[in-house]
Design a protein around this motif. Sequence first.
Motif, PDB file in Angstrom:
ATOM      1  N   LEU A  10      10.666   1.813 -10.793  1.00  0.00           N
ATOM      2  CA  LEU A  10      10.120   3.154 -11.601  1.00  0.00           C
ATOM      3  C   LEU A  10      11.127   3.603 -12.166  1.00  0.00           C
ATOM      4  N   ARG A  11      10.944   3.906 -13.609  1.00  0.00           N
ATOM      5  CA  ARG A  11      11.868   4.812 -14.365  1.00  0.00           C
ATOM      6  C   ARG A  11      11.139   6.101 -14.589  1.00  0.00           C
ATOM      7  N   LEU A  12      11.711   7.145 -13.604  1.00  0.00           N
ATOM      8  CA  LEU A  12      11.251   8.538 -13.769  1.00  0.00           C
ATOM      9  C   LEU A  12      11.704   9.204 -15.150  1.00  0.00           C
TER      10      LEU A  12
ATOM     11  N   THR B  27       0.774  -1.139   0.090  1.00  0.00           N
ATOM     12  CA  THR B  27      -0.194   0.036   0.078  1.00  0.00           C
ATOM     13  C   THR B  27       1.097   1.251   0.098  1.00  0.00           C
ATOM     14  N   LEU B  28       1.668   1.478   1.004  1.00  0.00           N
ATOM     15  CA  LEU B  28       2.569   2.476   0.984  1.00  0.00           C
ATOM     16  C   LEU B  28       3.437   2.413  -0.384  1.00  0.00           C
ATOM     17  N   ARG B  29       3.943   1.372  -0.785  1.00  0.00           N
ATOM     18  CA  ARG B  29       4.788   1.493  -2.048  1.00  0.00           C
ATOM     19  C   ARG B  29       3.995   2.061  -3.206  1.00  0.00           C
ATOM     20  N   ARG B  30       2.760   1.906  -3.429  1.00  0.00           N
ATOM     21  CA  ARG B  30       1.764   2.523  -4.414  1.00  0.00           C
ATOM     22  C   ARG B  30       1.720   3.961  -4.090  1.00  0.00           C
ATOM     23  N   GLU B  31       1.773   4.355  -2.868  1.00  0.00           N
ATOM     24  CA  GLU B  31       1.575   5.932  -2.307  1.00  0.00           C
ATOM     25  C   GLU B  31       2.800   6.338  -2.886  1.00  0.00           C
ATOM     26  N   GLN B  32       4.035   5.932  -2.564  1.00  0.00           N
ATOM     27  CA  GLN B  32       5.437   6.510  -2.927  1.00  0.00           C
ATOM     28  C   GLN B  32       5.390   6.720  -4.517  1.00  0.00           C
ATOM     29  N   MET B  33       5.120   5.540  -5.170  1.00  0.00           N
ATOM     30  CA  MET B  33       5.276   5.625  -6.744  1.00  0.00           C
ATOM     31  C   MET B  33       4.330   6.800  -7.070  1.00  0.00           C
ATOM     32  N   ALA B  34       3.173   6.820  -6.683  1.00  0.00           N
ATOM     33  CA  ALA B  34       2.209   8.027  -7.049  1.00  0.00           C
ATOM     34  C   ALA B  34       2.734   9.556  -6.938  1.00  0.00           C
ATOM     35  N   ALA B  35       3.269   9.646  -5.800  1.00  0.00           N
ATOM     36  CA  ALA B  35       4.159  10.855  -5.241  1.00  0.00           C
ATOM     37  C   ALA B  35       4.965  11.178  -6.199  1.00  0.00           C
ATOM     38  N   LEU B  36       5.838  10.174  -6.559  1.00  0.00           N
ATOM     39  CA  LEU B  36       7.108  10.433  -7.622  1.00  0.00           C
ATOM     40  C   LEU B  36       6.610  10.675  -9.040  1.00  0.00           C
ATOM     41  N   VAL B  37       5.764   9.833  -9.703  1.00  0.00           N
ATOM     42  CA  VAL B  37       5.383  10.153 -10.980  1.00  0.00           C
ATOM     43  C   VAL B  37       4.596  11.295 -10.956  1.00  0.00           C
TER      44      VAL B  37
END
Length: 529
Positions: free
Chosen positions: A256-258, A195-205
Amino acid sequence: SSSSSSSSSSSSSSTTTTTTTKSSSGTTANSRGGDDENAAASGEGADAEFTVDASGLMQPVLPLIDDDVAAKLNPLARELYDLITIKGSMTVADYMHYCLLHPSYGYYTTKPEKIGRGGDFVTAPELTSIFSELVCVWCIGLWQLQRDAAAVRLVEMGPGKGTLIRDFLRTSEVLPGFHGAIKEGGVHLVEPSPTLRREQMAALVEEFGGEEIEVDDGAGAEDSDGGGAAAAKAAEAAPGDAESFAPQGGDMPRALRLDNGVTVFWHEFLGQVPPGPTYFVGHELMDALPVHQFIRVGTGWRERLVEPNLVAAGPEFNPNPRAAKLITPDDAGVGSYAPKEGEDEFRLVASDSPTAAMQLVPDIPENELELGQVIEVCPSALKLTQQIATRVAKYGGAALLVDYGGEGAPKESVRGFLDHKEASWLSRPGEMDITADVDFGALKRAVDEVSGAAAVGSVEQGAFLGAMGIKERAIALMEEDSMTDDDAEKLYNAFVRLVAPDQMGSRYKVLGIVPEAYQKSVPGISPLS
């Protein structure tokens, strides 16, 4: 086969099991001794019949919880009631572990919305981006001192909602050389919660743009820094009976590739991060690691254990009374720890004999001991700190740990937070944050045992941020044309909260871990020469 037993509602019963084993010849032998036993042992002759004394085996009382009692409990409380009934009272460390990391009901694994201004607590990176900016500046200073490594691993453990790492990366773009080193080594977020991984990915994307990519999660993992992934797993799981929960869910992000060229990797454990120069950030990390509690009684130290609160559970509940009892005035001079009727689902008891964890109790001078005194020890924090220090000493880099606590004798500090208020941590398991003060003195001693690494600090957060230039940065932002009066007021309030002695400024401490050769040159922490 045949069996006979006499059941009891206690933790054990007198049970005898008789088993008959048939041989190929079809004859029967009773394995009670003599020639028949020898024949059975060698596989010769007749069937072997033997008897097993099961009187020492626990016979749980069923049903474990009365339906009326279960209806009053949340799902995790019901599960813990069952577990304690079967296995006996659990350590405070195990209880914290279940409450925070249970895959279905844990606070950190299922409630990311609780972090931040609208949740149960707010962290420094959520108050203002200046905090993360200064953490980045600190890392840049150490990177420049260590001759500008071409590739560095940027590691954050417990990244929360991804706010700190997002603002850190944006700040790093100001210095292309450092940003390029991060591109080469990657960002590594140690986070077991899907759950937190998805939160972190969303913030970065949202900030940088990017897309999820597939990677081999174990590729290049470090296996020599204090035991690698296996040791890291042991450090992050609560010692004792609590299981180490594996991540749940098939859609858990792994990389994730930014769009800015940085690759972000997620890991379960620090040991999975590839070797190389590493800059480690741990903000409010150690306070969430499980602690053991010990209480001073007339016969010495005893470990505090957690069990169902019988008053709250009702008279129908009959737990297995593993070596535990309530602390009474005669034992410790402090009264019973049983909560008042209806308050909590769980209560604290003391073991009536030494436990394995009691070897963790530090040496405390006799003149500083009192009956009823409670101390806390966090072996997970000590082990994790040594792993970080070992990596820094071996490959270079640095670590910055920011948390609340101190360097005095360890004392009772476990508490719960719900809706920005302190709450009883023995109630509503999984629904609130549970934390404990960090013993920075113990962390420094752990680093001292690692050859080539040095612990610098701890210093108060207000002093650290002041030395790093928080006042000047806040003034510069407030003077920008785009800054509204409302935004300026919010920034000022955040600044005060971070540095004021009566708020976060003194309560939070900062500890640096660096290669030994650089211990006198740590920005914001090392004493000025």
